[in-house]
Design an enzyme around this catalytic site. Structure first.
Site, PDB file in Angstrom:
ATOM      1  N   ASP A  72      56.995  36.752  -0.480  1.00 21.29           N
ATOM      2  CA  ASP A  72      57.348  36.985   0.914  1.00 21.29           C
ATOM      3  C   ASP A  72      58.106  38.291   1.099  1.00 21.29           C
ATOM      4  OD1 ASP A  72      59.573  36.054  -0.469  1.00 21.29           O
ATOM      5  OD2 ASP A  72      59.649  34.137   0.565  1.00 21.29           O
ATOM      6  N   ASP A 141      66.635  23.345   1.916  1.00 25.24           N
ATOM      7  CA  ASP A 141      65.837  22.428   2.738  1.00 25.24           C
ATOM      8  C   ASP A 141      64.442  22.207   2.150  1.00 25.24           C
ATOM      9  OD1 ASP A 141      64.698  24.889   3.192  1.00 25.24           O
ATOM     10  OD2 ASP A 141      64.968  24.892   5.360  1.00 25.24           O
ATOM     11  N   HIS A 143      62.232  24.405   1.226  1.00 27.76           N
ATOM     12  CA  HIS A 143      61.143  25.331   1.560  1.00 27.76           C
ATOM     13  C   HIS A 143      60.740  26.152   0.347  1.00 27.76           C
ATOM     14  CE1 HIS A 143      64.359  28.459   2.675  1.00 27.76           C
ATOM     15  NE2 HIS A 143      63.565  29.139   1.872  1.00 27.76           N
ATOM     16  N   GLU A 148      58.973  27.076   5.935  1.00 20.86           N
ATOM     17  CA  GLU A 148      60.073  26.251   6.413  1.00 20.86           C
ATOM     18  C   GLU A 148      59.602  24.836   6.711  1.00 20.86           C
ATOM     19  OE1 GLU A 148      62.815  27.443   6.073  1.00 20.86           O
ATOM     20  OE2 GLU A 148      63.142  29.431   6.923  1.00 20.86           O
TER      21      GLU A 148
HETATM   22  C1  GLP Z   1      64.523  32.620   0.373  1.00 25.55           C
HETATM   23  C2  GLP Z   1      63.175  32.952  -0.218  1.00 25.55           C
HETATM   24  C3  GLP Z   1      62.667  31.807  -1.084  1.00 25.55           C
HETATM   25  C4  GLP Z   1      63.727  31.412  -2.066  1.00 25.55           C
HETATM   26  C5  GLP Z   1      64.945  30.962  -1.316  1.00 25.55           C
HETATM   27  C6  GLP Z   1      66.058  30.437  -2.220  1.00 25.55           C
HETATM   28  O1  GLP Z   1      64.413  31.754   1.445  1.00 25.55           O
HETATM   29  N1  GLP Z   1      62.195  33.229   0.774  1.00 25.55           N
HETATM   30  O2  GLP Z   1      61.481  32.224  -1.752  1.00 25.55           O
HETATM   31  O3  GLP Z   1      63.236  30.385  -2.896  1.00 25.55           O
HETATM   32  O4  GLP Z   1      65.422  32.078  -0.581  1.00 25.55           O
HETATM   33  O5  GLP Z   1      66.929  31.400  -2.587  1.00 25.55           O
HETATM   34  P1  GLP Z   1      67.947  31.226  -3.767  1.00 25.55           P
HETATM   35  O6  GLP Z   1      67.160  31.272  -5.017  1.00 25.55           O
HETATM   36  O7  GLP Z   1      68.862  32.392  -3.627  1.00 25.55           O
HETATM   37  O8  GLP Z   1      68.625  29.916  -3.566  1.00 25.55           O
END
Ligand code: GLP
Length: 292
Positions: A72, A141, A143, A148
């Site tokens: 993303d 959550d 995702h 989402e």
């Molecule tokens: C963002 C990204 C996700 C990632 C998430 C969790 O939302 N788009 O791909 O998995 O963050 O981030 P973290 O690994 O910092 O908890």
């Protein structure tokens, strides 16, 4: 689906980095037959990337014939903004290894036609024969990428509005100021991830314990998009002990016992035996998904 539980973040990172190294080396990629790897951003994969760089420096792994697709990217954030996913990936991984820049695919959140950009991304994945292994993280959550809660489990690469919870969670990267967090992103879809021949998900920390429980102990549900992994023929989740806090003791013991049997049959280092029935060196055949 397999769940591997390790003590802490470092051990999880080490396990996954080693797993990826083994998969790439086993695949033995060439220019004509590259290894296609899907990659996430966020704090979860930083330890994995550090370890992969280490393997590269030690001459144990090369990215010369690896093609990557990131999950993303924010919309409207300059490509060279320190918090863009472009910057993240180059800083944490790409600039430290021998990957060819033309083999790095990251969605362009500043493309003049965002829908077209998403279509082109899906076409680029198809052109290289699909993704061999998609590594992912999750939000608290549940995702995956920026899919989402409520995202279609058949979704493809598209523009997404970020959930308030995600904007809040990501504010830590923007001086804690939610007004600075982009509200839109381009993201691969749940189906784009699930189309990969193998899916590996990192889930660490007590703040992700509910999501892990929803993903493992409940049904496939669009409100916890990572749960789509239950339908994947070759899915692996690697979590730390903290992330298991909401799981039933029985669930944790079950997955640990599966790993224990696995080790006793083939030894801890044969990480590639994952999912499905495979013939072992010792000619023993086991089914790693079978119920107890
Ligand atoms: C963002 C990204 C996700 C990632 C998430 C969790 O939302 N788009 O791909 O998995 O963050 O981030 P973290 O690994 O910092 O908890």
């Amino acid at each position: 689906m397999r769940l591997i539980i390790r003590q802490d973040y470092d051990q999880v990172s080490h396990y996954i980095a080693n797993y990826i190294k083994e998969r790439i080396n086993e695949f033995n990629p060439t220019e004509a037959r590259p290894f296609v790897l899907g990659l996430p951003t966020g704090s979860s994969p930083i330890g994995v990337y550090k370890q992969l760089v280490e393997f590269y420096k030690r001459g144990q792994l090369s990215f010369a014939n690896v093609i990557t697709f990131n999950m993303d990217e924010y919309v409207g954030l300059a490509r060279d903004h320190p918090e863009s996913y472009h910057s993240f990936m180059w800083n944490h991984l790409f600039m430290h290894v021998d990957i060819k820049p033309e083999n790095v695919y990251i969605l362009d959140g500043n493309a003049p036609d965002l829908d077209e950009e998403c279509k082109k991304y899906e076409a680029a994945i198809a052109r290289v024969g699909g993704i061999e292994l998609f590594l992912g993280g999750i939000g608290p959550d549940g995702h995956i990428a920026f899919n989402e809660p409520g995202s279609s489990l058949t979704s493809r690469t598209r523009v997404k509005t970020l959930a308030y919870e995600t904007i809040l969670a990501n504010a830590r990267f923007f001086d804690g100021d939610i007004s600075k967090v982009p509200k839109l992103a381009l993201t691969v879809g749940v189906a784009t991830v699930m189309d990969a021949r193998e899916v590996v998900i990192i889930i660490t920390g007590a703040h992700k314990a509910i999501a892990l429980a929803k993903c493992i102990e409940e049904g496939v549900n669009h409100m916890w998009t990572v749960s789509a992994i239950q339908m994947h023929p070759k899915g692996l989740i690697v979590s730390d002990e903290d992330a298991t806090l909401e799981l039933h003791v029985k669930t944790v013991k079950y997955f640990k016992s599966i790993e224990h049997v696995h080790h006793s049959l083939i030894g801890p280092e044969n990480l590639s035996l994952q999912g499905g029935v495979k013939q072992l060196k010792s000619r023993v055949v086991i089914e790693t998904h079978s119920a107890p």
